[in-house]
Write a protein that holds these residues in place. Structure first.
Motif, PDB file in Angstrom:
ATOM      1  N   ILE A 257      41.497  30.633  47.097  1.00 60.00           N
ATOM      2  CA  ILE A 257      40.345  31.520  47.454  1.00 60.00           C
ATOM      3  C   ILE A 257      39.409  30.877  48.588  1.00 60.00           C
ATOM      4  O   ILE A 257      39.273  29.731  48.434  1.00 60.00           O
ATOM      5  N   THR A 258      39.267  31.849  49.489  1.00 54.34           N
ATOM      6  CA  THR A 258      38.359  31.192  50.587  1.00 54.34           C
ATOM      7  C   THR A 258      36.987  31.894  50.592  1.00 54.34           C
ATOM      8  O   THR A 258      35.800  31.155  51.263  1.00 54.34           O
ATOM      9  N   ALA A 259      36.879  32.934  49.973  1.00 51.06           N
ATOM     10  CA  ALA A 259      35.524  33.559  49.822  1.00 51.06           C
ATOM     11  C   ALA A 259      35.448  34.519  48.618  1.00 51.06           C
ATOM     12  O   ALA A 259      36.677  35.093  48.314  1.00 51.06           O
ATOM     13  N   LEU A 260      34.359  34.752  47.922  1.00 50.52           N
ATOM     14  CA  LEU A 260      34.035  35.710  46.867  1.00 50.52           C
ATOM     15  C   LEU A 260      32.766  36.308  47.084  1.00 50.52           C
ATOM     16  O   LEU A 260      31.815  35.683  47.284  1.00 50.52           O
ATOM     17  N   ASN A 261      32.557  37.392  46.014  1.00 51.53           N
ATOM     18  CA  ASN A 261      31.276  38.045  46.197  1.00 51.53           C
ATOM     19  C   ASN A 261      30.590  37.826  44.848  1.00 51.53           C
ATOM     20  O   ASN A 261      31.090  37.450  43.871  1.00 51.53           O
ATOM     21  N   GLU A 262      29.349  38.133  44.712  1.00 45.47           N
ATOM     22  CA  GLU A 262      28.555  37.772  43.400  1.00 45.47           C
ATOM     23  C   GLU A 262      29.061  39.059  42.104  1.00 45.47           C
ATOM     24  O   GLU A 262      29.045  38.638  41.135  1.00 45.47           O
ATOM     25  N   THR A 263      29.648  39.976  42.725  1.00 44.31           N
ATOM     26  CA  THR A 263      30.637  40.761  41.678  1.00 44.31           C
ATOM     27  C   THR A 263      31.690  40.235  40.983  1.00 44.31           C
ATOM     28  O   THR A 263      31.880  40.587  39.927  1.00 44.31           O
ATOM     29  N   PHE A 264      32.419  39.407  41.894  1.00 46.89           N
ATOM     30  CA  PHE A 264      33.401  38.669  41.137  1.00 46.89           C
ATOM     31  C   PHE A 264      32.941  37.668  40.299  1.00 46.89           C
ATOM     32  O   PHE A 264      33.733  37.521  39.255  1.00 46.89           O
ATOM     33  N   THR A 265      31.710  37.173  40.546  1.00 49.28           N
ATOM     34  CA  THR A 265      31.176  36.262  39.592  1.00 49.28           C
ATOM     35  C   THR A 265      30.883  36.918  38.331  1.00 49.28           C
ATOM     36  O   THR A 265      30.849  36.329  37.108  1.00 49.28           O
ATOM     37  N   ARG A 266      30.347  38.168  38.455  1.00 51.56           N
ATOM     38  CA  ARG A 266      29.798  38.809  37.495  1.00 51.56           C
ATOM     39  C   ARG A 266      30.935  39.179  36.641  1.00 51.56           C
ATOM     40  O   ARG A 266      30.788  39.324  35.381  1.00 51.56           O
ATOM     41  N   PHE A 267      32.061  39.648  37.087  1.00 53.46           N
ATOM     42  CA  PHE A 267      33.209  40.054  36.326  1.00 53.46           C
ATOM     43  C   PHE A 267      33.709  38.862  35.659  1.00 53.46           C
ATOM     44  O   PHE A 267      34.061  38.928  34.491  1.00 53.46           O
ATOM     45  N   PHE A 268      33.986  37.700  36.273  1.00 50.35           N
ATOM     46  CA  PHE A 268      34.803  36.695  35.994  1.00 50.35           C
ATOM     47  C   PHE A 268      33.974  35.458  35.439  1.00 50.35           C
ATOM     48  O   PHE A 268      34.710  34.378  34.659  1.00 50.35           O
ATOM     49  N   GLY A 269      32.983  35.097  36.035  1.00 48.40           N
ATOM     50  CA  GLY A 269      31.982  33.896  35.498  1.00 48.40           C
ATOM     51  C   GLY A 269      32.304  32.859  36.459  1.00 48.40           C
ATOM     52  O   GLY A 269      31.583  31.748  36.676  1.00 48.40           O
TER      53      GLY A 269
END
Length: 407
Positions: free
Chosen positions: A197-209
């Protein structure tokens, strides 16, 4: 010396501005001529360089993919390139809805007043380079154009005009809105060629923590290794898009179902450069589906129990066994069938008992009637014999009376 000077002049005339002027250090008239020739050579060289630069800039301006326009200090259009003409032609219907005489092929010589508002700002304000750079949005019908104006100054720093960069932002802004909506509602994560993983958004964090601590971790490190994951990574490496629904474990261990679209980005050689994953959380839908399947399974089991128990009870009744009671409770919505069956069996048992009692009574009555009939028959036979004897006696008496009377 004059011959050298004439030769140098001939070379300068042939645009050889690298020629050396060797007599410019003399103090006589030949030296003065040589120095004048050197200054002329340098001026011509500078002029040619300026001309080359102007040609270079003109070619770059006309061939640029950026939509550009040049105006003088009075904001009169001097030049615009093909890219800008294309934008005007693409939006011609919208532009002519406000300016019926608008001609994208004949704008030179006009001012840009029409693009600066209605009414446009005062000319002194528009022509003042202190107000530049300046940006403006132009909305005409369905057209959405953005205008960026920057001052142009000469070598002495004097304001001589402005450059205008145009952009057709209708699609770009629509795409930006769509992308923003995607970012708000869908997870986005970027992987390198090793699926780290090189980048992710806040929604990814909301989905998976997982937040920034997931940066640098591989797909398998984060969500576990499997043969299916390796197959999908191989497909992506080959440049094939992957779309599927998958169950993943969140950072806290919870089950999360997502609809994934994984798109490989290839370099100019056709090799994998990176992977963009977009995911939609379908956990609620999937849980509802699983709950519905479990409910259907429970209903099917309940119905199977009902069918089996009713079959057993009816089979017993068919064989004359009225003691078969359905004791195993059915599901709440079906248990009334069991109660109704048991009630019907009980009523049937009672009805048959009444029939048996009535039959017994009828049998006893029939026996009594038969006995009475037998007694009556015997009495009738006795009475008949007595009558016969009486008749015989009467015959004898009659005969005697007749004999006496005749005698």
């Amino acid at each position: 010396a004059l011959r050298r000077l004439r030769g140098a002049m001939a070379q300068v005339a042939q645009q050889d501005y690298a020629v050396a002027i060797v007599d410019d250090g003399r103090a006589d008239e030949i030296g003065a001529l040589a120095r004048d020739l050197a200054r002329c050579r340098d001026a011509l060289a500078q002029g040619e360089a300026s001309a080359q630069m102007a040609l270079f800039k003109a070619r770059a301006f006309s061939g640029s993919s950026a939509a550009m326009m040049l105006v003088d200090r009075d904001l009169t259009i001097v030049e615009y390139n093909a890219a800008l003409a294309d934008i005007f032609r693409d939006n011609l219907a919208a532009l002519r809805s406000r300016w019926p005489d608008f001609d994208p092929e004949a704008l030179c010589g006009e001012t840009i007043d029409r693009f600066l508002g209605d009414p446009p700002p005062p000319r002194a304000l528009r022509s003042d380079p202190a107000n530049l750079p300046h940006s403006a949005d132009i909305s005409v019908g369905s057209a959405r154009l953005q205008l960026n104006i920057a001052a142009i100054c000469d070598d002495d720093g004097q304001y001589i005009g402005a450059s205008l960069q145009w952009q057709d932002v209708r699609q770009a802004r629509a795409d930006a809105s769509i992308l923003d909506a995607i970012r708000q509602n869908q997870s986005m994560v970027e992987f390198d060629t090793r699926f780290r993983i090189t980048a992710l958004n806040e929604t990814f964090t909301r989905f998976f923590g997982w937040g920034d601590e997931a940066i640098g971790q591989s797909l398998e490190e984060l969500f576990g290794a499997s043969e299916d994951t390796r197959i999908q990574m191989q497909r992506l490496t080959e440049g094939r898009k992957v779309t599927r629904k998958i169950e993943r474990r969140s950072k806290s261990g919870g089950r999360v179902w997502v609809e994934l679209s994984m798109t490989p980005i290839m370099d100019r050689h056709g090799a994998l450069d990176r992977v963009i994953e977009v995911g939609t959380d379908v956990t609620r839908i999937e849980r509802a589906r699983l709950d519905a399947e479990a409910e259907r399974a429970r209903n099917a089991a309940a119905q199977d129990l009902v069918v089996a128990e009713l079959r057993r009870g009816l089979a017993a009744l068919a064989e004359g066994d009225l003691t078969a009671v359905l004791e195993t409770p059915f599901s709440a919505e079906l248990d009334q069938l069991r109660l109704d069956y048991n009630a019907a069996r009980e009523k049937l048992t009672g009805a048959i008992a009444l029939l048996i009692t009535a039959a017994d009574k009828i049998g006893a009555g029939a026996t009594a009637i038969a006995q009475a009939s037998d007694n009556l028959a015997r009495r009738t036979e006795t009475q008949a014999a007595t009558l016969e004897q009486t008749a015989a006696a009467l015959d004898e008496i009659t005969t005697s009376v007749r004999a006496t009377a005749g005698g």
